[in-house]
Design an enzyme around this catalytic site. Structure first.
Site, PDB file in Angstrom:
ATOM      1  N   HIS A  70     -20.834 -72.322 -33.615  1.00 12.39           N
ATOM      2  CA  HIS A  70     -21.297 -71.202 -32.794  1.00 12.39           C
ATOM      3  C   HIS A  70     -22.810 -70.997 -32.958  1.00 12.39           C
ATOM      4  O   HIS A  70     -23.550 -70.930 -31.974  1.00 12.39           O
ATOM      5  CB  HIS A  70     -20.530 -69.934 -33.188  1.00 12.39           C
ATOM      6  CG  HIS A  70     -20.942 -68.698 -32.458  1.00 12.39           C
ATOM      7  ND1 HIS A  70     -20.276 -68.232 -31.349  1.00 12.39           N
ATOM      8  CD2 HIS A  70     -21.951 -67.836 -32.664  1.00 12.39           C
ATOM      9  CE1 HIS A  70     -20.866 -67.132 -30.910  1.00 12.39           C
ATOM     10  NE2 HIS A  70     -21.898 -66.864 -31.701  1.00 12.39           N
ATOM     11  N   GLU A  71     -23.253 -70.898 -34.201  1.00 13.99           N
ATOM     12  CA  GLU A  71     -24.684 -70.631 -34.429  1.00 13.99           C
ATOM     13  C   GLU A  71     -25.523 -71.817 -33.960  1.00 13.99           C
ATOM     14  O   GLU A  71     -26.599 -71.641 -33.392  1.00 13.99           O
ATOM     15  CB  GLU A  71     -24.961 -70.321 -35.900  1.00 13.99           C
ATOM     16  CG  GLU A  71     -24.121 -69.190 -36.493  1.00 13.99           C
ATOM     17  CD  GLU A  71     -24.099 -67.907 -35.680  1.00 13.99           C
ATOM     18  OE1 GLU A  71     -25.071 -67.638 -34.961  1.00 13.99           O
ATOM     19  OE2 GLU A  71     -23.078 -67.178 -35.754  1.00 13.99           O
TER      20      GLU A  71
ATOM     21  N   GLU B 184     -28.194 -66.874 -35.682  1.00 14.81           N
ATOM     22  CA  GLU B 184     -28.719 -68.119 -35.110  1.00 14.81           C
ATOM     23  C   GLU B 184     -30.234 -68.238 -35.114  1.00 14.81           C
ATOM     24  O   GLU B 184     -30.793 -68.969 -34.282  1.00 14.81           O
ATOM     25  CB  GLU B 184     -28.218 -68.245 -33.666  1.00 14.81           C
ATOM     26  CG  GLU B 184     -28.839 -67.236 -32.667  1.00 14.81           C
ATOM     27  CD  GLU B 184     -28.006 -65.977 -32.421  1.00 14.81           C
ATOM     28  OE1 GLU B 184     -27.204 -65.609 -33.290  1.00 14.81           O
ATOM     29  OE2 GLU B 184     -28.183 -65.364 -31.350  1.00 14.81           O
ATOM     30  N   ASN B 185     -30.970 -67.589 -36.031  1.00 16.89           N
ATOM     31  CA  ASN B 185     -32.435 -67.693 -36.073  1.00 16.89           C
ATOM     32  C   ASN B 185     -32.885 -69.134 -35.824  1.00 16.89           C
ATOM     33  O   ASN B 185     -32.326 -70.072 -36.381  1.00 16.89           O
ATOM     34  CB  ASN B 185     -32.946 -67.261 -37.443  1.00 16.89           C
ATOM     35  CG  ASN B 185     -32.245 -66.022 -37.944  1.00 16.89           C
ATOM     36  OD1 ASN B 185     -32.338 -64.987 -37.338  1.00 16.89           O
ATOM     37  ND2 ASN B 185     -31.492 -66.163 -39.024  1.00 16.89           N
TER      38      ASN B 185
HETATM   39  N1  TRP Z   1     -25.993 -63.174 -32.989  1.00 15.86           N
HETATM   40  C1  TRP Z   1     -25.095 -63.307 -34.091  1.00 15.86           C
HETATM   41  C2  TRP Z   1     -23.971 -64.231 -33.657  1.00 15.86           C
HETATM   42  O1  TRP Z   1     -23.327 -64.031 -32.690  1.00 15.86           O
HETATM   43  C3  TRP Z   1     -24.473 -62.082 -34.595  1.00 15.86           C
HETATM   44  C4  TRP Z   1     -25.296 -60.930 -35.026  1.00 15.86           C
HETATM   45  C5  TRP Z   1     -25.793 -59.942 -34.272  1.00 15.86           C
HETATM   46  C6  TRP Z   1     -25.546 -60.550 -36.322  1.00 15.86           C
HETATM   47  N2  TRP Z   1     -26.326 -58.964 -35.037  1.00 15.86           N
HETATM   48  C7  TRP Z   1     -26.189 -59.310 -36.306  1.00 15.86           C
HETATM   49  C8  TRP Z   1     -25.270 -61.157 -37.522  1.00 15.86           C
HETATM   50  C9  TRP Z   1     -26.517 -58.630 -37.458  1.00 15.86           C
HETATM   51  C10 TRP Z   1     -25.617 -60.477 -38.682  1.00 15.86           C
HETATM   52  C11 TRP Z   1     -26.207 -59.240 -38.643  1.00 15.86           C
HETATM   53  O2  TRP Z   1     -23.720 -65.205 -34.229  1.00 15.86           O
HETATM   54 ZN    ZN Z   2     -23.295 -65.467 -31.364  1.00 10.40          ZN
END
Ligand code: TRP
Ligand code: ZN
Length: 851
Positions: free
Chosen positions: A291-292, A258-259
């Site tokens: 979600h993102e 989700e950047n």
């Molecule tokens: N925050 C991301 C999500 O929930 C998932 C995520 C955490 C992630 N660490 C990551 C994705 C490392 C790729 C690589 O959508």
């Molecule tokens: Zn997430």
């Protein structure tokens, strides 16, 4: 670089960072082997006398300056420290230049290359592989980013402020933690659209992909538009930048990220066409895009104070995407799907050596805690809170959360406080759900006397690693009562179970009712409600709660199957008749019927038998389940071909929920027929299939019927150049292989030139598929365990994060017989003894061996 003694990090040790970062300015000079990263950071001390500690890993430090003067900072294995004595008293400018090698980065964390493009993955602690920085979520700052590269498309977070040939500058005005930083540079094409927010901001939307994938992006774009609208309508949340970019990359450790303003996705969760994606893929793409996107508020605008609070953003965001999918499709079907996943992944985790609380209290490697417990059980906690405070209370609490905490890095305490303040409820006992691991069991006892019906509910939370004793939880148990004629006499009401054991009495009933307990799966518990086959069949036919209707059928199927496994009983007539009624009931949603026809998975049965104190035998489970399917196919020998014919679709493919539901039911019928027709219908289905959903279904049936050789070859010839479709091809052959053949099939596939094991999707397609073939993985000779362990050992140096994640194949070891346990332990010990093992995999094997 590996540090010698990995440290355990504790929640209790949290200390605020003693500096504020007023602005971060980064310049990237991209080159595959030697990228230069220049950082200029305005730092303000918050406390006097603190050393400046910056995280950094695998960086070549070229220079470091404070207010223009060189500082003699000596990097260690995990970062560098500038002693307080060497710092100015007030604000200062930190400048550093480092060199990194994205082309050599196979761990896919930090800045790396995939398919010729540059991309980043910083959550959780990847930013420290890009430059020296306080890489922790409670340090938030606005970022300015300049990218210099000959790649045609240069992207970062926020808004584009200027660009020229070979460079671009981006500015993200919203203070954010480093884990939300992103950069992409490549030869990309955009599938574009726009969305106007309810307050009139026009947002440019782009789905960026490699040139030949442009025609597979529209589903993702439309899903994004639906998500943006839904978050405005349901949560009152608007988007806050002028541009929203999504980039698809082939090499990615998880699903998506989700950047801020620049989501990066595993390409399998973006690209879809009827020829290449299944209905399941379409549904997942829609859900993950949502979600993102939803993270923009629950995660980005309000983030986590530290990684122990991960469920603050993930549990809530999963809950939100589940609601969204329910609104887009069917709430009943979505709830059933979610509970299937919860039991298959979270209950499995909670019942073994890797069990941990939704908010863990310590970790060695945070990547090992992106788990089903944090995500899926985390989402269940939100659903329970809502059940306890009601829809209005939930809406008020969420409004208060956004009002009070926008721009902050928060904790679970902050989260629960808004519920307490908005609703006046005391959530002290509820909070135990965040700290106590394990799946509670609730036993139900019924009593009927003089027109009074009493339900006695008792809760028990078993011990888990490090938590021998537990306190009672605050559990919402939704209950309804039915008359023996099938009418509802008591509509759903939420009973609050707070004691170890509690009785609830219902008066004024004319006849003994049938109780429908835990409606909608109102809490993530194992319910032990003794009911006979006939009562379960009655509820499957009459319950007004669609989830419990399905659940009754599932409980009945498990009851029947476990008798078949244990004493070779025949498939019970109550179950066969109930299934026949279901198949014939055209008033019922086809997607629901497809789910209800699905037999319990073998791993699920192993879990269920283990919970009942029986040692599961994988081969017996496999055989009994096949017999059960055959008995059902024979019982429905007239219905299934007719149903299959009737549900044939005409006209162009549409991925909508109704069409997908009809395909699901049709393919469920096909799977059953194939048990007794030697694959003849499947051959016909294969010949007629004009979309990937039907192709995969037909091919799976052919393989199970002992055929499929020519079709497997034809499929590979057609799709050899498409990575995502070939992933399916790899996985399908292993998923449908007979138990005694699965290991050999997988081993043979690993020898192919296109088994590109450094690509996580391909690795999962083979090694993940073998781990998921229950009877194949658990072959008594240990060959399944050995092959998986061999490949984990091979993958670990290249990609520790994915190796550690895949090691959960072994988390169920305690369920099985002594011989299998010994074989699994031997493989875990062999992995653990590998020289140079990553911190990630070392932590996982250590936890599993400890039990
Ligand atoms: N925050 C991301 C999500 O929930 C998932 C995520 C955490 C992630 N660490 C990551 C994705 C490392 C790729 C690589 O959508
Ligand atoms: Zn997430």
């Amino acid at each position: 670089m590996q540090d010698a003694a990995p440290q355990t990090i504790h929640l209790a040790d949290y200390r605020p960072y003693p500096f504020r970062l007023a602005e971060v300015d980064l310049t990237f000079r991209l080159a595959p082997g030697a990228t230069r990263v220049l950082s200029r950071i305005r730092v303000e001390p918050l406390a006097s006398g603190a050393d400046l500690r910056l995280d950094g890993e695998g960086l070549r430090l070229i220079s470091a300056r404070i207010d223009g003067a060189p500082v003699a900072a000596v990097p260690d294995a995990t970062g560098l420290t500038v002693p307080a004595a060497a710092l100015p008293a007030g604000p200062f400018l930190w400048e550093a230049e480092v060199e990194i090698a994205p082309a050599a980065n196979t761990a896919l964390e930090g800045l790396y290359m995939s398919g010729g493009m540059y991309c980043t993955q910083c959550e959780a602690e990847g930013f420290r592989k890009i430059t020296y920085y306080p890489d922790r979520p409670d340090v938030m700052a606005p970022f300015r980013v300049r990218i210099e590269s000959d790649m045609p498309v240069l992207l970062s977070n926020g808004n584009l402020v200027a660009e020229g040939v070979g460079w671009a500058e981006w500015h993200d005005p919203w203070p954010k933690p480093a884990y939300l930083f992103a950069l992409v540079a490549g030869d990309l094409r955009a599938h574009s659209g726009s969305f106007t927010t309810r307050s009139g901001r026009k947002v440019a939307l782009n789905i960026w992909v490699r040139p030949r994938d442009e025609d597979r992006c529209d589903w993702a774009l439309q899903s994004l538009i639906r998500s943006m609208k839904w978050d405005e309508d349901v949560y009152g949340r608007e988007y806050d930048l002028d541009i929203f970019n999504i980039v698809a990359v082939d090499d990615f450790n998880m699903g998506a990220m989700e950047n801020k303003g620049l989501n990066i996705f595993n390409s399998k969760l973006v690209l879809a066409s009827p020829q290449t994606a299944t209905d399941t893929d379409y549904e997942r793409i829609e859900a993950v895009i949502a979600h993102e996107y939803f993270h923009n508020w629950t995660g980005n605008r309000i983030t986590c104070r530290d990684w122990f609070q991960l469920c603050l953003k993930e549990g809530l965001t999963v809950y939100r995407d589940q609601q969204f999918t329910g609104d887009m499709r069917s709430h009943a079907v979505k709830r059933i799907e979610d509970v299937l996943v919860l039991r298959a992944r979270q209950f499995r985790e909670d019942g073994g050596p890797l069990a941990h609380p939704v908010r863990p209290e310590s970790f060695v490697e945070i990547n090992n805690f992106y788990t089903a417990t944090v995500y899926e059980k985390g989402a269940e906690l939100i659903g329970m809170l809502r059940a306890l405070v009601g829809d209005d209370g939930y809406a008020r609490a969420l409004d208060l959360y956004f009002d009070r905490h926008d721009g902050q890095a928060c904790t679970i305490e902050d989260w629960l406080k808004v519920f307490e303040d908005a609703t006046g409820r005391d959530l002290a006992q509820f909070k135990r759900w965040y700290s106590q691991a394990g799946t509670p069991r609730i036993t139900v006892q019924e009593d009927w006397q003089d027109g009074r019906f009493t339900l006695t509910l008792a809760q028990h939370l078993p011990p888990t690693p490090g938590q021998p004793d537990k306190q009672p939880l605050h559990i919402p148990v939704a209950v309804g009562l039915l008359n023996p004629n099938g009418d509802e006499v008591l509509p759903t009401r939420v009973l609050e179970l707070t004691e170890a054991s509690q009785s609830f009495t219902f008066e004024g009933l004319a006849a003994r009712p049938v109780a429908s307990v835990l409606r909608g799966f109102s809490a993530p518990v194992i319910l032990e409600h003794p009911q006979d086959d006939a009562t379960r069949a009655f509820l499957l036919a009459h319950d007004t709660d669609p989830f419990n209707r399905w659940e009754a059928g599932r409980a009945l199927a498990k009851q029947v199957l476990s008798r078949m496994v244990r004493d070779g009983a025949a498939a019970a007539p109550d179950w066969l008749d109930a299934m026949a009624r279901l198949v014939r009931d055209d008033a019922l949603d086809p997607a629901f019927r497809a789910l209800a026809l699905r037999l319990p998975a073998e791993d699920d049965m192993a879990q269920t038998l283990h919970a009942a104190g029986i040692v599961p035998d994988p081969d017996r489970i496999h055989r009994a389940r096949r017999q059960m399917a055959e008995a059902l196919a024979r019982h429905l020998a007239h219905d299934l071909p007719a149903l299959w014919d009737r549900l044939r679709q005409h006209g162009p493919f549409s991925p909508d929920a109704a069409s997908a539901g009809a395909r699901a039911l049709r393919n469920a019928a096909l799977a059953l027929m194939s048990r007794i027709d030697n694959g003849s219908h499947a051959a016909e289905a294969w010949a007629q299939a004009d979309n990937m959903t039907d192709k995969m279904a037909a091919l799976g049936c052919l393989i199970e019927a002992g055929h499929g050789g020519p079709e497997i070859a034809a499929f590979a010839a057609e799709w050899a150049r498409d990575r995502l479709v070939m992933d399916k091809w790899f996985a399908l052959q292993i998923a449908h292989a007979a138990p005694s053949e699965a290991v050999a099939v997988a081993a043979r596939l690993t020898e192919r030139a296109d088994f590109d094991w450094k690509n996580p999707n391909r690795f999962r397609a083979v090694i993940g598929a073998l781990s998921a073939n229950h009877a194949g993985f658990h072959q008594a000779d240990g060959s399944g365990y050995r092959l998986v362990a061999d490949w984990l050992i091979r993958l670990d140096p290249a990609n520790p994060q994915t190796a550690a994640r895949m090691s959960t194949a072994f988390e169920t070891l305690a369920r099985y017989d002594a011989d299998r346990q010994e074989l699994m332990r031997a493989e875990l010990s062999r992995i653990a003894a590998t020289p140079g093992l990553s911190r990630d995999l070392a932590e996982m094997t250590g936890r599993m061996l400890k039990g």
